[in-house]
Design a protein around this motif. Structure first.
Motif, PDB file in Angstrom:
ATOM      1  N   ALA A 124       0.724  -1.306   0.108  1.00  0.00           N
ATOM      2  CA  ALA A 124       0.156  -0.091   0.027  1.00  0.00           C
ATOM      3  C   ALA A 124       0.671   1.217  -0.183  1.00  0.00           C
ATOM      4  O   ALA A 124       0.500   2.218  -0.718  1.00  0.00           O
ATOM      5  N   LEU A 125       2.098   1.356   0.582  1.00  0.00           N
ATOM      6  CA  LEU A 125       2.893   2.443   0.920  1.00  0.00           C
ATOM      7  C   LEU A 125       3.455   2.475  -0.572  1.00  0.00           C
ATOM      8  O   LEU A 125       3.704   3.665  -0.966  1.00  0.00           O
ATOM      9  N   SER A 126       4.040   1.608  -1.247  1.00  0.00           N
ATOM     10  CA  SER A 126       4.616   1.652  -2.400  1.00  0.00           C
ATOM     11  C   SER A 126       3.766   2.232  -3.455  1.00  0.00           C
ATOM     12  O   SER A 126       4.177   3.045  -4.272  1.00  0.00           O
ATOM     13  N   ARG A 127       2.465   1.722  -3.561  1.00  0.00           N
ATOM     14  CA  ARG A 127       1.443   2.285  -4.509  1.00  0.00           C
ATOM     15  C   ARG A 127       1.225   3.837  -4.152  1.00  0.00           C
ATOM     16  O   ARG A 127       1.143   4.412  -5.280  1.00  0.00           O
ATOM     17  N   LEU A 128       0.990   4.141  -2.822  1.00  0.00           N
ATOM     18  CA  LEU A 128       0.809   5.559  -2.560  1.00  0.00           C
ATOM     19  C   LEU A 128       2.116   6.237  -3.020  1.00  0.00           C
ATOM     20  O   LEU A 128       1.996   7.594  -3.690  1.00  0.00           O
TER      21      LEU A 128
END
Length: 202
Positions: A115-119
């Motif tokens: 999720a952090l990578s996508r953000l």
């Protein structure tokens, strides 16, 4: 003949005492060694939890920074917040840790990583947000923490391997089974786990 019989009985008694003493001191030494190695595993697990918690603690600041940019995709941020909540809700007792427990913990942390990578990939489309000093500070801290996570999980696996090898090696395995020392699970390597995070561009 009578004296010979008494001498034999005495010799047998002394031999039995020696055997009991050897078993006692071996058992004591082995047990204490198991305890020391298990405590080392527990200590390394505490370090793992600490670095994951540090990562989770970064997210409220990230949330505040991102929310200041009203056009930013709210759904992407929401997924990070939900993944953080799930990841921080899983607590493991290292003394009774199972492979299933660790797999569940690792899966939740993996969801947060994703999720952090996508953000952060989405942030690339927002030059002003990308250049925001608070976001830059987050980048630095996040990269350092991700590197610490990789290191601490390796240290944990090394400690677990040392402990597991000790309790499974003969004759230690007999004492370990008798005293209820159980094998510890390992962190499983994820794709790209050997690389530093490359989620930011200069």
């Amino acid at each position: 003949m009578k004296n010979k019989g008494c001498l034999s009985a005495g010799t047998i008694g002394i031999a039995l005492l020696i055997i009991v003493a050897v078993i006692f001191f071996w058992g004591k030494s082995g047990y204490n060694n198991f305890v020391t190695k298990e405590q080392n595993v527990d200590s390394k697990w505490s370090n793992v939890e600490t670095v994951y918690q540090k990562r989770a603690n970064l997210i409220p600041n990230l949330e505040r920074t991102v929310k200041s940019y009203s056009k930013f995709e709210q759904e992407t941020l929401t997924k990070v917040i939900e993944a953080r909540s799930k990841a921080t809700s899983i607590n493991i007792d290292p003394t009774n840790m199972t492979e299933a427990d660790l797999a569940k913990f690792q899966a939740a942390q993996g969801e947060l990583s994703g999720a952090l990578s996508r953000l952060m990939a989405v942030v690339e489309s927002y030059p002003n947000l990308k250049a925001d000093q608070q976001y830059i500070n987050f980048q630095r801290e996040y990269t350092a923490i991700e590197n610490s996570i990789r290191s601490e999980t390796v240290y944990f696996n090394d400690a677990a391997k040392d402990y597991n090898t000790t309790i499974k090696t003969f004759p230690n395995n007999i004492l370990a089974n008798f005293t209820n020392f159980k094998e510890k699970p390992y962190f499983k390597a994820e794709a790209g786990a050997n690389k530093a995070p490359e989620v930011f561009s200069e």
